[in-house]
Motif scaffolding. Structure first.
Motif, PDB file in Angstrom:
ATOM      1  N   MET A 157       0.826  -1.204   0.000  1.00 28.88           N
ATOM      2  CA  MET A 157       0.000   0.000   0.000  1.00 28.88           C
ATOM      3  C   MET A 157       0.858   1.249   0.000  1.00 28.88           C
ATOM      4  O   MET A 157       2.076   1.191   0.211  1.00 28.88           O
ATOM      5  CB  MET A 157      -0.935   0.003   1.216  1.00 28.88           C
ATOM      6  N   LYS A 158       0.211   2.378  -0.224  1.00 32.96           N
ATOM      7  CA  LYS A 158       0.882   3.665  -0.201  1.00 32.96           C
ATOM      8  C   LYS A 158       1.338   3.993   1.211  1.00 32.96           C
ATOM      9  O   LYS A 158       0.607   3.787   2.178  1.00 32.96           O
ATOM     10  CB  LYS A 158      -0.062   4.749  -0.725  1.00 32.96           C
ATOM     11  N   LEU A 159       2.553   4.519   1.330  1.00 36.68           N
ATOM     12  CA  LEU A 159       3.064   4.950   2.627  1.00 36.68           C
ATOM     13  C   LEU A 159       2.298   6.175   3.098  1.00 36.68           C
ATOM     14  O   LEU A 159       2.148   7.148   2.364  1.00 36.68           O
ATOM     15  CB  LEU A 159       4.556   5.245   2.536  1.00 36.68           C
ATOM     16  N   GLU A 160       1.827   6.122   4.336  1.00 37.12           N
ATOM     17  CA  GLU A 160       1.109   7.224   4.949  1.00 37.12           C
ATOM     18  C   GLU A 160       1.788   7.609   6.256  1.00 37.12           C
ATOM     19  O   GLU A 160       2.658   6.896   6.765  1.00 37.12           O
ATOM     20  CB  GLU A 160      -0.355   6.823   5.199  1.00 37.12           C
ATOM     21  N   THR A 161       1.364   8.747   6.804  1.00 38.69           N
ATOM     22  CA  THR A 161       1.976   9.238   8.041  1.00 38.69           C
ATOM     23  C   THR A 161       1.927   8.197   9.153  1.00 38.69           C
ATOM     24  O   THR A 161       2.878   8.059   9.939  1.00 38.69           O
ATOM     25  CB  THR A 161       1.273  10.528   8.496  1.00 38.69           C
ATOM     26  N   ARG A 162       0.856   7.432   9.211  1.00 39.20           N
ATOM     27  CA  ARG A 162       0.721   6.442  10.279  1.00 39.20           C
ATOM     28  C   ARG A 162       1.759   5.328  10.196  1.00 39.20           C
ATOM     29  O   ARG A 162       2.016   4.627  11.181  1.00 39.20           O
ATOM     30  CB  ARG A 162      -0.686   5.834  10.255  1.00 39.20           C
TER      31      ARG A 162
END
Length: 275
Positions: A4-9
């Motif tokens: 998946m796309k890297l997110e802040t979490r």
């Protein structure tokens, strides 16, 4: 296991992975990299087990880096899955990366070829570094940004205005003037165990050294890192200042390598991943 796309979490998990690898990244370093780039993660049961990031430079170039897979998940094709996801996201651009010895086989299988060597120099700066007046080096101002961005593009052969602006925003910038124009710049910023000096771009070896000295003169008793190209011959000089070479890596490209313009040249990197 989900890609998946890297997110802040995901950043605390990414930090944990880099710590597992012995990389000195701080959470702030991950946050900066994610702000100026984009990334992918492999997640399993809510845990980040792999990361990979890319930075897009115009329509023709991209840089890849920060590719990590946790030890228990290595050897099962997870690294290849992340890397292939990055290549797909690069959308046919010429792709640059800096490889450790462990990654060479994977990258060669994907069509990358070596073109240079990056040397990592670092250490506690106990040598008192001084600089002489009249060297043409001064602190940069906001009005210099456009000229710095243009010089960076000539030195790298790639348009990186957003990256340069972001680095200048978090760091301290010095420039060297020759004949009334900016002929070099260097940025110092907090990174890892202390400070990193880079990028440093100039039109001559002498000006590159003057710019680096100007930054070092403000970092006495600080831990300093500089990543340079071996071909430029700055390694012995940095070691004489107490910054020892601790590792080397291979600069690689898939496609066409960017070409610098005129005498402009990149001497020190902001980060081996950013290229």
């Amino acid at each position: 296991m989900e890609l998946m796309k890297l997110e802040t979490r995901h950043l605390p998990g990414a930090l944990k992975l880099s710590q597992e690898m012995g990389w000195p990244y701080r959470l702030e370093d991950w946050e900066f990299a994610a702000t100026v780039g984009r990334g992918l993660v492999l997640e399993q049961a809510g845990q980040v087990i792999g990361t990979a990031m890319s930075w897009i430079y115009g329509k023709a170039f991209a840089a890849l880096g920060m590719i990590i897979v946790t030890g228990p998940a290595q050897g099962g094709g997870n690294g290849s899955r992340l890397f292939d996801g990055l290549l797909e996201a690069a959308q046919g651009r010429n792709v640059l990366l800096t490889s450790t010895e462990e990654g060479l086989a994977l990258y060669k299988r994907r069509g990358f070829t070596a073109w240079g060597t990056v040397l990592q120099h670092q250490g506690l700066l106990t040598t008192a570094v001084t600089r002489e007046g009249g060297d043409g080096v001064r602190q940069a101002t906001i009005s210099d940004l456009a000229a710095i961005q243009a010089l960076d593009e000539r030195a790298t052969g790639m348009p990186r205005p957003s990256m340069v602006a972001a680095l200048a925003d978090v760091g301290k910038v010095v420039v060297v003037e020759r004949d009334g124009r900016i002929a070099g710049y260097a940025i110092s910023r907090r990174f890892g165990r202390g400070y990193v000096i880079g990028p440093c771009a100039a039109e001559s070896d002498q000006d590159a050294r003057l710019l680096i000295l100007a930054q070092l003169s403000k970092l006495h008793d600080q831990f300093v890192r500089i990543d340079i190209y071996a071909e430029d011959g700055l390694g012995d000089w940095l070691e004489s200042l107490g910054l020892q070479q601790v590792s080397s890596a291979t600069a690689m490209v898939k496609g066409q390598r960017p070409v610098s313009e005129g005498s402009a040249h990149m001497y020190a990197l902001a980060n081996q991943s950013f290229t």
